[in-house]
Design a protein around this motif. Structure first.
Motif, PDB file in Angstrom:
ATOM      1  N   ALA A 149      -3.673 -22.433  27.481  1.00 15.35           N
ATOM      2  CA  ALA A 149      -4.534 -22.068  26.200  1.00 15.35           C
ATOM      3  C   ALA A 149      -4.950 -22.890  25.112  1.00 15.35           C
ATOM      4  CB  ALA A 149      -3.291 -20.960  25.738  1.00 15.35           C
ATOM      5  N   LEU A 150      -4.426 -24.163  25.544  1.00 19.37           N
ATOM      6  CA  LEU A 150      -4.181 -24.748  24.558  1.00 19.37           C
ATOM      7  C   LEU A 150      -6.202 -25.851  25.193  1.00 19.37           C
ATOM      8  CD1 LEU A 150      -4.500 -27.168  22.171  1.00 19.37           C
ATOM      9  CD2 LEU A 150      -2.850 -28.189  23.503  1.00 19.37           C
ATOM     10  N   ILE A 151      -6.104 -25.697  26.424  1.00 21.47           N
ATOM     11  CA  ILE A 151      -6.761 -26.476  27.522  1.00 21.47           C
ATOM     12  C   ILE A 151      -8.636 -25.446  27.022  1.00 21.47           C
ATOM     13  CG2 ILE A 151      -8.029 -26.745  30.033  1.00 21.47           C
ATOM     14  CD1 ILE A 151      -4.888 -27.903  30.345  1.00 21.47           C
ATOM     15  N   VAL A 152      -8.005 -24.236  27.564  1.00 24.89           N
ATOM     16  CA  VAL A 152      -9.383 -22.782  26.806  1.00 24.89           C
ATOM     17  C   VAL A 152     -10.251 -23.090  25.501  1.00 24.89           C
ATOM     18  CG1 VAL A 152      -9.995 -20.701  26.777  1.00 24.89           C
ATOM     19  CG2 VAL A 152      -8.305 -20.670  28.915  1.00 24.89           C
ATOM     20  N   ILE A 153      -8.325 -23.526  24.477  1.00 26.90           N
ATOM     21  CA  ILE A 153      -9.353 -23.509  22.999  1.00 26.90           C
ATOM     22  C   ILE A 153     -10.481 -25.154  23.018  1.00 26.90           C
ATOM     23  CG2 ILE A 153      -8.637 -23.933  21.133  1.00 26.90           C
ATOM     24  CD1 ILE A 153      -6.111 -22.014  20.772  1.00 26.90           C
ATOM     25  N   LEU A 154      -9.437 -25.850  23.648  1.00 21.96           N
ATOM     26  CA  LEU A 154     -10.613 -27.203  23.478  1.00 21.96           C
ATOM     27  C   LEU A 154     -12.329 -27.201  23.635  1.00 21.96           C
ATOM     28  CD1 LEU A 154      -7.449 -30.108  24.038  1.00 21.96           C
ATOM     29  CD2 LEU A 154      -8.682 -29.001  22.038  1.00 21.96           C
ATOM     30  N   LEU A 155     -11.890 -25.975  24.835  1.00 14.09           N
ATOM     31  CA  LEU A 155     -13.207 -26.203  26.126  1.00 14.09           C
ATOM     32  C   LEU A 155     -14.123 -25.555  25.341  1.00 14.09           C
ATOM     33  CD1 LEU A 155     -11.541 -25.547  29.122  1.00 14.09           C
ATOM     34  CD2 LEU A 155     -13.036 -27.636  28.838  1.00 14.09           C
ATOM     35  N   ALA A 156     -13.347 -24.744  25.168  1.00 13.78           N
ATOM     36  CA  ALA A 156     -14.399 -23.527  23.599  1.00 13.78           C
ATOM     37  C   ALA A 156     -14.806 -24.527  22.615  1.00 13.78           C
ATOM     38  CB  ALA A 156     -13.924 -22.573  23.323  1.00 13.78           C
ATOM     39  N   ILE A 157     -14.017 -24.951  22.572  1.00  6.57           N
ATOM     40  CA  ILE A 157     -15.008 -26.117  20.873  1.00  6.57           C
ATOM     41  C   ILE A 157     -15.733 -26.936  21.658  1.00  6.57           C
ATOM     42  CG2 ILE A 157     -14.166 -27.769  19.295  1.00  6.57           C
ATOM     43  CD1 ILE A 157     -11.336 -26.168  18.290  1.00  6.57           C
ATOM     44  N   ALA A 158     -15.696 -27.891  22.602  1.00  6.37           N
ATOM     45  CA  ALA A 158     -15.978 -28.250  22.912  1.00  6.37           C
ATOM     46  C   ALA A 158     -17.405 -27.847  23.339  1.00  6.37           C
ATOM     47  CB  ALA A 158     -15.579 -28.947  24.290  1.00  6.37           C
ATOM     48  N   TRP A 159     -17.710 -26.592  24.003  1.00  5.59           N
ATOM     49  CA  TRP A 159     -18.951 -25.800  24.000  1.00  5.59           C
ATOM     50  C   TRP A 159     -19.991 -25.466  23.219  1.00  5.59           C
ATOM     51  CZ3 TRP A 159     -19.844 -21.358  22.467  1.00  5.59           C
ATOM     52  CH2 TRP A 159     -20.866 -20.469  22.836  1.00  5.59           C
ATOM     53  N   PHE A 160     -18.979 -25.270  22.162  1.00  3.49           N
ATOM     54  CA  PHE A 160     -19.370 -24.786  20.770  1.00  3.49           C
ATOM     55  C   PHE A 160     -20.280 -26.392  20.139  1.00  3.49           C
ATOM     56  CE2 PHE A 160     -19.682 -24.782  15.909  1.00  3.49           C
ATOM     57  CZ  PHE A 160     -20.643 -23.115  15.747  1.00  3.49           C
ATOM     58  N   TRP A 161     -20.273 -27.140  20.446  1.00  2.00           N
ATOM     59  CA  TRP A 161     -20.324 -28.562  19.880  1.00  2.00           C
ATOM     60  C   TRP A 161     -21.683 -29.098  20.479  1.00  2.00           C
ATOM     61  CZ3 TRP A 161     -19.521 -33.947  21.556  1.00  2.00           C
ATOM     62  CH2 TRP A 161     -20.698 -34.233  20.651  1.00  2.00           C
ATOM     63  N   ILE A 162     -21.929 -28.738  21.566  1.00  7.06           N
ATOM     64  CA  ILE A 162     -22.470 -28.917  22.642  1.00  7.06           C
ATOM     65  C   ILE A 162     -23.750 -28.075  22.066  1.00  7.06           C
ATOM     66  CG2 ILE A 162     -23.176 -29.282  25.085  1.00  7.06           C
ATOM     67  CD1 ILE A 162     -20.522 -30.345  25.668  1.00  7.06           C
ATOM     68  N   ASP A 163     -23.129 -27.243  22.551  1.00  7.84           N
ATOM     69  CA  ASP A 163     -23.960 -25.577  22.069  1.00  7.84           C
ATOM     70  C   ASP A 163     -25.273 -25.961  21.168  1.00  7.84           C
ATOM     71  OD1 ASP A 163     -25.597 -23.572  22.796  1.00  7.84           O
ATOM     72  OD2 ASP A 163     -24.824 -22.561  21.438  1.00  7.84           O
ATOM     73  N   SER A 164     -24.136 -26.544  19.971  1.00  7.88           N
ATOM     74  CA  SER A 164     -24.486 -26.310  18.203  1.00  7.88           C
ATOM     75  C   SER A 164     -25.425 -27.756  18.177  1.00  7.88           C
ATOM     76  CB  SER A 164     -23.526 -26.572  17.461  1.00  7.88           C
ATOM     77  OG  SER A 164     -22.952 -26.016  17.377  1.00  7.88           O
ATOM     78  N   LEU A 165     -25.500 -28.888  19.336  1.00  9.39           N
ATOM     79  CA  LEU A 165     -26.154 -29.475  18.932  1.00  9.39           C
ATOM     80  C   LEU A 165     -27.430 -29.399  19.758  1.00  9.39           C
ATOM     81  CD1 LEU A 165     -24.259 -32.992  20.172  1.00  9.39           C
ATOM     82  CD2 LEU A 165     -25.130 -32.394  18.382  1.00  9.39           C
ATOM     83  N   ASP A 166     -27.865 -28.186  20.962  1.00 10.66           N
ATOM     84  CA  ASP A 166     -29.081 -27.663  22.002  1.00 10.66           C
ATOM     85  C   ASP A 166     -29.935 -26.949  20.479  1.00 10.66           C
ATOM     86  OD1 ASP A 166     -30.661 -27.444  24.163  1.00 10.66           O
ATOM     87  OD2 ASP A 166     -29.000 -25.970  24.181  1.00 10.66           O
ATOM     88  N   LYS A 167     -28.851 -25.910  20.018  1.00  8.43           N
ATOM     89  CA  LYS A 167     -29.530 -25.273  19.495  1.00  8.43           C
ATOM     90  C   LYS A 167     -30.629 -26.469  18.072  1.00  8.43           C
ATOM     91  CE  LYS A 167     -28.814 -21.712  21.485  1.00  8.43           C
ATOM     92  NZ  LYS A 167     -28.909 -22.399  22.741  1.00  8.43           N
ATOM     93  N   ARG A 168     -29.526 -27.193  17.162  1.00  9.38           N
ATOM     94  CA  ARG A 168     -30.179 -27.900  16.144  1.00  9.38           C
ATOM     95  C   ARG A 168     -31.108 -28.704  16.953  1.00  9.38           C
ATOM     96  NH1 ARG A 168     -30.834 -33.305  13.957  1.00  9.38           N
ATOM     97  NH2 ARG A 168     -31.444 -32.787  12.647  1.00  9.38           N
TER      98      ARG A 168
END
Length: 103
Positions: free
Chosen positions: A4-23
């Motif tokens: 569960a912790l790994i899944v949460i960390l992966l989701a946070i990393a995806w969101f951060w990278i996706d946010s940089l791409d959208k910016r």
């Protein structure tokens, strides 16, 4: 628990990278909009001000991000603008009316 912790960390990393791409996408679209109106995009001013959920034309849920940015007509002024990205697509935008400098 570790999974569960790994899944949460992966989701946070995806969101951060996706946010940089959208910016980056917002900077590109803001620059295109600004040049369409003979304005200069002040690209260091591009900031995501809101993230919400929205539906695309097919009814699928996507992140709806509002980006605020400034443009300039003469270099001495600033116009506050915004655009909305639904997923990777430009949803709507606003550039206020302005007076073009007389040459």
């Amino acid at each position: 628990m570790e999974i569960a912790l790994i899944v949460i960390l992966l989701a946070i990393a995806w969101f951060w990278i996706d946010s940089l791409d959208k910016r980056e996408r917002a900077i590109l679209l803001g620059g295109e909009l600004a040049s369409r109106f003979n304005l200069q995009l002040l690209d260091e001013s591009v900031v995501c001000s809101r993230i919400w959920l929205g539906r695309n034309r097919k009814g699928h849920m996507q992140l709806l991000r509002t980006y605020e940015f400034d443009v300039s007509a003469s270099g001495d002024d600033r116009l506050h603008c915004h655009l909305m990205l639904l997923g990777n697509q430009l949803g709507s935008w606003h550039i206020p009316p302005y007076l073009q400098p007389v040459n």
